[in-house]
Design a protein around this motif. Structure first.
Motif, PDB file in Angstrom:
ATOM      1  N   PRO A  40      40.559 -37.739  43.120  1.00 30.56           N
ATOM      2  CA  PRO A  40      41.640 -36.857  42.665  1.00 30.56           C
ATOM      3  C   PRO A  40      41.712 -36.863  41.142  1.00 30.56           C
ATOM      4  CG  PRO A  40      42.415 -38.483  44.288  1.00 30.56           C
ATOM      5  CD  PRO A  40      41.071 -38.932  43.806  1.00 30.56           C
ATOM      6  N   MET A  41      41.908 -35.707  40.538  1.00 32.68           N
ATOM      7  CA  MET A  41      42.032 -35.615  39.084  1.00 32.68           C
ATOM      8  C   MET A  41      42.817 -34.341  38.750  1.00 32.68           C
ATOM      9  SD  MET A  41      39.925 -32.929  38.058  1.00 32.68           S
ATOM     10  CE  MET A  41      39.644 -33.341  36.348  1.00 32.68           C
ATOM     11  N   SER A  42      43.034 -34.113  37.470  1.00 32.49           N
ATOM     12  CA  SER A  42      43.751 -32.908  37.045  1.00 32.49           C
ATOM     13  C   SER A  42      43.124 -32.376  35.765  1.00 32.49           C
ATOM     14  CB  SER A  42      45.231 -33.213  36.806  1.00 32.49           C
ATOM     15  OG  SER A  42      45.870 -32.131  36.153  1.00 32.49           O
ATOM     16  N   CYS A  43      42.533 -31.179  35.844  1.00 30.65           N
ATOM     17  CA  CYS A  43      41.980 -30.554  34.643  1.00 30.65           C
ATOM     18  C   CYS A  43      43.088 -30.259  33.638  1.00 30.65           C
ATOM     19  CB  CYS A  43      41.255 -29.263  35.007  1.00 30.65           C
ATOM     20  SG  CYS A  43      39.596 -29.500  35.687  1.00 30.65           S
ATOM     21  N   GLU A  44      44.268 -29.931  34.150  1.00 31.40           N
ATOM     22  CA  GLU A  44      45.406 -29.663  33.264  1.00 31.40           C
ATOM     23  C   GLU A  44      45.754 -30.894  32.441  1.00 31.40           C
ATOM     24  OE1 GLU A  44      50.172 -28.440  33.599  1.00 31.40           O
ATOM     25  OE2 GLU A  44      48.968 -28.773  35.420  1.00 31.40           O
ATOM     26  N   PHE A  45      45.861 -32.042  33.098  1.00 33.54           N
ATOM     27  CA  PHE A  45      46.149 -33.294  32.393  1.00 33.54           C
ATOM     28  C   PHE A  45      45.022 -33.646  31.427  1.00 33.54           C
ATOM     29  CE2 PHE A  45      45.100 -37.827  32.268  1.00 33.54           C
ATOM     30  CZ  PHE A  45      46.231 -38.341  31.640  1.00 33.54           C
ATOM     31  N   GLU A  46      43.779 -33.547  31.904  1.00 32.34           N
ATOM     32  CA  GLU A  46      42.636 -33.922  31.075  1.00 32.34           C
ATOM     33  C   GLU A  46      42.529 -33.035  29.834  1.00 32.34           C
ATOM     34  OE1 GLU A  46      40.989 -36.558  31.505  1.00 32.34           O
ATOM     35  OE2 GLU A  46      41.263 -37.096  33.611  1.00 32.34           O
ATOM     36  N   GLN A  47      42.819 -31.746  30.006  1.00 29.74           N
ATOM     37  CA  GLN A  47      42.742 -30.839  28.862  1.00 29.74           C
ATOM     38  C   GLN A  47      43.827 -31.157  27.842  1.00 29.74           C
ATOM     39  OE1 GLN A  47      40.223 -28.238  28.569  1.00 29.74           O
ATOM     40  NE2 GLN A  47      40.930 -28.678  26.481  1.00 29.74           N
ATOM     41  N   ASN A  48      45.050 -31.431  28.319  1.00 31.50           N
ATOM     42  CA  ASN A  48      46.135 -31.794  27.411  1.00 31.50           C
ATOM     43  C   ASN A  48      45.812 -33.069  26.639  1.00 31.50           C
ATOM     44  OD1 ASN A  48      47.743 -29.597  28.098  1.00 31.50           O
ATOM     45  ND2 ASN A  48      48.773 -30.688  29.769  1.00 31.50           N
TER      46      ASN A  48
END
Length: 455
Positions: free
Chosen positions: A302-310
């Protein structure tokens, strides 16, 4: 990188020493007569049985359009290499990036020697155009997609599990299970088509070898071929990747020449919203876990591109990055998470390492005052072949390898950029042609090439 042979052998070719070593890692130990088969200990390495024995293997992102493939490829590379645009098929040609492999041992060596040249290990990652239902019959960019995925050695299966009015979904609604079914179905359909061609070619080969009429359908096929074919067909009919099945060494050597897409290792990457990633929960995760288990199992990240980009956008301001992570932690604590559960960290390093592990790759190091470098090899590689990664002459004229493992170096070098203390402690050893390299070995190779290679 994958060749389709014009004729298939009744018996597999002799195994190279490196292939034998790789199969030693990926095949289960011999069982006592009557014992049940158990491949549970193989994990991600099951799929490596079918792969190429190479050091320049690649992972490819596979998924529907607009699930975050290009965004995540950019993040893995640390730069915007792929055009992350919000419309289907924005990635038409596969974008290839080099993701630096996170390695604390390599960093330790570099900080100890402080050389002018530092070369880390990298993982080749390919961003492949989005797939839609009907790709196996050529819908969308189906044929191009399937040729691109055939060229990679492992699959990051990226699934969208976030809602957003700003990012359209090709099927107009978010349903990870439906998306998983779509992708797996298309891959299996293509493999089913490939298996039909394999059977046709094998029958033609046997007819020609035995002088049988082309119209004869009842062709005597080898037991090894029939067994391998039947097992693959049964798995494909159940929409289950071939790489999850139980096969003998003989069957593996037969199957790996067929070019089946689902023999490639798969890592399931779930792209969540930042909110759900921080709270470490989503209504879709248990359903996705059940689906993966029903289809042969596999690693789920599980991961989040939104979090990683921020987080990535703050890379030039470490204080702001730290404040952002602390804010995420406070949000998690308000939602009831405590201790380590409340920590919010990037998943990028883990994704890179998971792809590398899926391909059975590892590193050894060379270190000196001029350069510290990580060299990529497959698990099971013997000393001469490891030397050949540096230069073909090193393998051809291999004499011995002088080896120290990184853990011994860290304990014994006493702060010196030198092996002197390690040698004094008796942890610097000489190894011959049968030595199997381990993760984290530091090596110096002795070789001698006196003339040109005999033809």
């Amino acid at each position: 990188p994958f060749r389709t042979r014009s004729s298939l052998r009744l018996s597999p070719p002799p195994l190279s020493k490196q292939r034998q070593k790789l199969l030693h890692y990926t095949m289960p130990p011999k069982k006592k007569k009557g014992a049940a088969e158990d491949d549970s200990n193989l994990g991600l390495m099951k799929a490596a049985r079918f792969g190429r024995v190479k050091n320049d293997l690649s992972m490819g992102f596979v998924g529907l359009p607009n699930v975050g493939k290009s965004s995540l490829t950019n993040l893995l590379a640390g730069a915007a290499h792929a055009e992350a645009a919000n419309y289907p098929f924005c990635t038409i040609d596969p974008n290839v990036t080099q993701a630096v492999v996170p390695d604390k041992n390599f960093r330790y060596l570099a900080e100890t020697y402080k050389p002018p040249s530092i070369v880390p290990a990298v993982l080749k990652v390919v961003d492949i155009a989005g797939l839609i239902r009907g790709a196996a019959e050529g819908a969308g960019l189906g044929n191009a997609f399937l040729s691109h995925i055939a060229a990679v050695d492992g699959i990051y299966h990226l699934v969208r599990a976030f809602d957003s009015d700003e990012v359209i979904h090709v099927d107009d609604s978010v349903d990870p299970i439906r998306d998983l079914e779509t992708i797996e179905s298309e891959l299996c359909l293509k493999d089913k088509e490939t298996l039909e061609k394999v059977m046709g070619r094998e029958k033609d080969r046997v007819r020609k070898e035995k002088g049988l009429a082309r119209s004869k359908e009842d062709v005597p096929l080898s037991e090894g071929f029939k067994s391998a074919y039947e097992k693959c067909t049964a798995l494909i009919d159940k929409q289950t990747p071939v790489q999850t099945g139980n096969f003998s060494m003989t069957e593996v050597e037969i199957i790996k020449d067929w070019g089946l897409i689902t023999t490639k290792p798969q890592v399931y990457v779930i792209n969540m919203s930042q909110k759900n990633y921080i709270r470490k929960g989503s209504k879709w995760l248990p359903k996705i876990a059940d689906w993966v288990k029903e289809h042969g199992g596999g690693q789920i990240l599980p991961m989040s591109c939104e979090f990683e980009q921020n987080l990535f956008d703050l890379k030039d301001d470490k204080d702001s990055q730290k404040a952002f992570l602390e804010e995420c932690k406070q949000t998690a604590m308000k939602l009831g998470l405590k201790g380590p559960q409340a920590e919010v960290k990037t998943m990028i390093p883990r994704i890179i390492r998971s792809g590398r592990n899926a391909l059975c790759l590892q590193s050894f190091y060379t270190a000196g005052p001029k350069e510290v470098r990580a060299w990529t090899i497959q698990k099971g590689t013997l000393a001469p072949q490891a030397a050949g990664v540096i230069h073909s002459d090193f393998e051809r004229g291999f004499i011995k390898a002088e080896i120290c493992n990184i853990e011994d170096f860290k304990k014994l070098h006493a702060g010196q950029p030198s092996m002197a203390k390690v040698k004094e402690a008796g942890k610097y050893r000489q190894e011959g042609k049968t030595y199997e390299f381990r993760e984290g070995d530091i090596a110096v190779f002795m070789h001698n090439v006196t003339g040109s290679k005999k033809k």
